[in-house]
Write an enzyme that holds these catalytic residues in place. Structure first.
Site, PDB file in Angstrom:
ATOM      1  N   ASP A  10       0.848  -1.195   0.000  1.00  0.00           N
ATOM      2  CA  ASP A  10       0.000   0.000   0.000  1.00  0.00           C
ATOM      3  C   ASP A  10       0.879   1.239   0.000  1.00  0.00           C
ATOM      4  O   ASP A  10       2.058   1.179   0.350  1.00  0.00           O
ATOM      5  CB  ASP A  10      -0.941   0.022   1.216  1.00  0.00           C
ATOM      6  CG  ASP A  10      -0.211   0.104   2.554  1.00  0.00           C
ATOM      7  OD1 ASP A  10       0.854  -0.538   2.701  1.00  0.00           O
ATOM      8  OD2 ASP A  10      -0.699   0.808   3.460  1.00  0.00           O
ATOM      9  N   GLU A  60       0.040  -1.025   5.852  1.00  0.00           N
ATOM     10  CA  GLU A  60       1.097  -0.490   6.701  1.00  0.00           C
ATOM     11  C   GLU A  60       0.901   0.994   6.948  1.00  0.00           C
ATOM     12  O   GLU A  60       1.093   1.484   8.051  1.00  0.00           O
ATOM     13  CB  GLU A  60       2.476  -0.757   6.071  1.00  0.00           C
ATOM     14  CG  GLU A  60       3.647  -0.558   7.028  1.00  0.00           C
ATOM     15  CD  GLU A  60       4.146   0.864   7.138  1.00  0.00           C
ATOM     16  OE1 GLU A  60       4.877   1.167   8.091  1.00  0.00           O
ATOM     17  OE2 GLU A  60       3.794   1.709   6.288  1.00  0.00           O
TER      18      GLU A  60
HETATM   19  N1  BES Z   1       8.720   2.974   5.480  1.00  0.00           N
HETATM   20  C1  BES Z   1       8.104   3.861   6.374  1.00  0.00           C
HETATM   21  C2  BES Z   1       8.826   4.016   7.688  1.00  0.00           C
HETATM   22  C3  BES Z   1      10.237   4.493   7.557  1.00  0.00           C
HETATM   23  C4  BES Z   1      10.547   5.574   6.762  1.00  0.00           C
HETATM   24  C5  BES Z   1      11.231   3.857   8.245  1.00  0.00           C
HETATM   25  C6  BES Z   1      11.862   5.978   6.642  1.00  0.00           C
HETATM   26  C7  BES Z   1      12.515   4.274   8.133  1.00  0.00           C
HETATM   27  C8  BES Z   1      12.843   5.331   7.323  1.00  0.00           C
HETATM   28  C9  BES Z   1       6.690   3.375   6.632  1.00  0.00           C
HETATM   29  O1  BES Z   1       5.995   3.063   5.454  1.00  0.00           O
HETATM   30  C10 BES Z   1       5.888   4.486   7.256  1.00  0.00           C
HETATM   31  O2  BES Z   1       5.704   5.494   6.648  1.00  0.00           O
HETATM   32  N2  BES Z   1       5.402   4.246   8.440  1.00  0.00           N
HETATM   33  C11 BES Z   1       4.504   5.104   9.088  1.00  0.00           C
HETATM   34  C12 BES Z   1       3.896   4.270  10.156  1.00  0.00           C
HETATM   35  C13 BES Z   1       2.550   4.551  10.582  1.00  0.00           C
HETATM   36  C14 BES Z   1       1.561   4.917   9.578  1.00  0.00           C
HETATM   37  C15 BES Z   1       2.065   3.518  11.549  1.00  0.00           C
HETATM   38  C16 BES Z   1       5.239   6.270   9.689  1.00  0.00           C
HETATM   39  O3  BES Z   1       6.393   6.159  10.081  1.00  0.00           O
HETATM   40  O4  BES Z   1       4.626   7.336   9.751  1.00  0.00           O
HETATM   41 MN    MN Z   2       7.160   1.906   4.267  1.00  0.00          MN
HETATM   42 MN    MN Z   3       5.342   5.004   4.567  1.00  0.00          MN
END
Ligand code: BES
Ligand code: MN
Ligand code: MN
Length: 458
Positions: free
Chosen positions: A89, A155
């Protein structure tokens, strides 16, 4: 001499890239109901691809939200089992007018592929599939280690579906470690393993004042305004030094070890460069007593994401809205617990409620902070595999972002995660003009093949 699998990946680069473009053309925006069908279509495309490359037990697993995609290959007896995780997603593409090429028409420019989801996480998740395909093709349908693949479509909206699946059916994902490519490299050409993530609580505060919208001339001066109430509450949650003012909020914050802090100090980080080229503002904010990397990786935050309500159309409308809301999240660091943090936050917000206003403080989703132990053969093999491809020593970093499932893997499956990511700091995750370096897409596939091969040799 590259291994036959690496050679295969090399020879097939153009096809891999074209296939990735096909995946990126489907707008699998998990948060928007109108894209529900697109999200499912993406899951189906991935399932078909897993089937085609020769994995077994390929299945869509239904959840209350978007489906999971599962596949495995478990015939490498005596070898470790890897759980390959990724999410298919993506974030919404808005603001659309900021995109140089349309978000769902993947476009090559300056060595990068531009599209929503290019790096987060379709492009990175796809590297796993292409590494597996390369190995299967040259080894007569066999893999050097056992593999389970689990892909989720939620996610970006908190990952409820996978969390409850992991909790209910840990045996179906049983593995020795998880492999996740959803993080970034610290700098271009610098092989990086991510060994820590912040957790989060994502909340919504709804403020209600009058029973209905009111004319601001007839009632302004006497009737409560829920937006103003929210401003007053929010302004008291953090001071101008970036310190969160919720009582007790720092009690469980664990300092990084001296060794970790020393390692962070030796990373190639230039604060002015970060300000100018990544943030693009005039000054950085946050707690002055902590380095920028510490603030990003090892300190909690509180952010406002949006304040829906009232009048936001063109021109002017003089209204005192009956209700207004604020979307507020906190990033958590070890050893902060999401539930406990939310309770402290909620109690404090409610204690600040101005008269004539009622506040409803809701938790939308949450995830645990995590630090990964690096003292295991999987992190070791990943370190070496990246080193070999990039020709440089691999660095260990944390990241300020969150991937909620990593905590569930640790808690429910009792396995560590290897977070081998190939994004770059300026890849515009969640922002307009998201991109993925095409060279990193290829180097990622090569690193992953090397990683699997190393673990296969024992
Ligand atoms: N891939 C990201 C998280 C991430 C970004 C980790 C850059 C390390 C470096 C993930 O898809 C994301 O955006 N996660 C959300 C989590 C949430 C919606 C629960 C976030 O971090 O805001
Ligand atoms: Mn991600
Ligand atoms: Mn993300």
């Amino acid at each position: 001499m590259p291994s036959p699998a690496v050679q295969f990946a090399c020879d097939n680069q153009p096809r891999f890239l074209e296939q990735l473009k096909g995946l990126l053309r489907i707008p699998s925006v998990s948060t928007l109901p109108e894209h529900r069908g697109d999200v499912r279509r993406t899951a189906e495309l991935l399932a078909a691809e897993l089937e085609r490359i020769g994995l077994e037990h390929v299945a869509l697993i239904e959840t209350e939200g978007h489906p999971l995609v599962y596949a495995d290959w478990l015939h490498a007896h005596g070898r470790p089992t890897c759980l390959c995780y990724g999410h298919y997603d993506v974030q919404p593409p808005d603001p659309l007018e900021e995109w140089i090429s349309p978000p769902f028409e993947p476009t090559e420019r300056n060595g990068s592929l531009y599209a929503r989801g290019a790096v987060d996480d379709k492009g990175q998740m796809y590297m796993h599939l292409k590494a597996l395909e390369s190995l299967l093709r040259v080894q007569g349908g066999r893999l050097p280690i056992n593999v389970r693949v689990i892909l989720e479509g939620e996610e970006e909206v908190g990952g409820e579906g996978i969390a409850s699946f992991v909790q209910k059916h840990p045996e179906r994902l049983q593995a020795d470690f998880a492999l996740i490519s959803d993080t970034e490299m610290f700098a271009p050409d610098l092989p990086t393993l991510c060994v820590g993530l912040r957790g989060m609580i994502y909340t919504e505060i709804e403020a209600r004042g009058a029973a209905t919208d009111l004319h601001s001339g007839m009632y302004g001066g006497a009737a409560p305004n829920p937006f103003f109430a929210l401003c007053q509450v929010l302004a008291q949650l953090k001071n101008s030094d970036g310190r969160i003012l919720i009582p007790g909020i720092y009690d469980d914050v664990k300092e990084p070890s001296a060794g970790e802090l020393a390692a962070w100090r030796s990373l190639p980080f230039d604060e002015r460069e970060f300000l100018r080229h990544e943030v693009g503002s005039t000054a950085l904010t946050g707690e002055p007593d902590f380095s920028v990397l510490q603030r990003l990786w090892a300190r909690p935050t509180l952010e406002i994401h949006g304040m829906p309500g009232g009048f936001t159309g063109t021109g002017a409308k003089t209204v005192i809205p009956a209700k207004a809301a604020a979307k507020v999240s906190m990033r958590l660091v070890p050893d902060m617990a999401p539930q406990k943090t939310f309770q402290m936050y909620k109690r404090h917000v409610e204690s600040l409620c101005p008269k004539g206003i009622s506040l409803d403080v809701r938790l939308i989703h949450s995830g645990d902070p995590i630090v990964i132990g690096v003292d295991n053969p999987y992190v070791q093999a990943a370190t070496e595999a990246m080193q070999e491809v990039f020709g440089k020593q691999t660095v260990f970093v944390r990241s300020g972002g969150s991937i909620p499932i990593v905590g569930d893997f640790e808690r429910s499956l009792k396995i560590p995660s290897v977070m081998m990511g190939f994004g770059l700091p300026d890849d515009n995750l969640h922002a307009p003009n998201e991109k993925f370096s095409i060279a990193n897409f290829y180097r990622g596939i090569e690193s992953l093949i090397g990683f699997f091969e190393r673990l296969g040799h024992g």
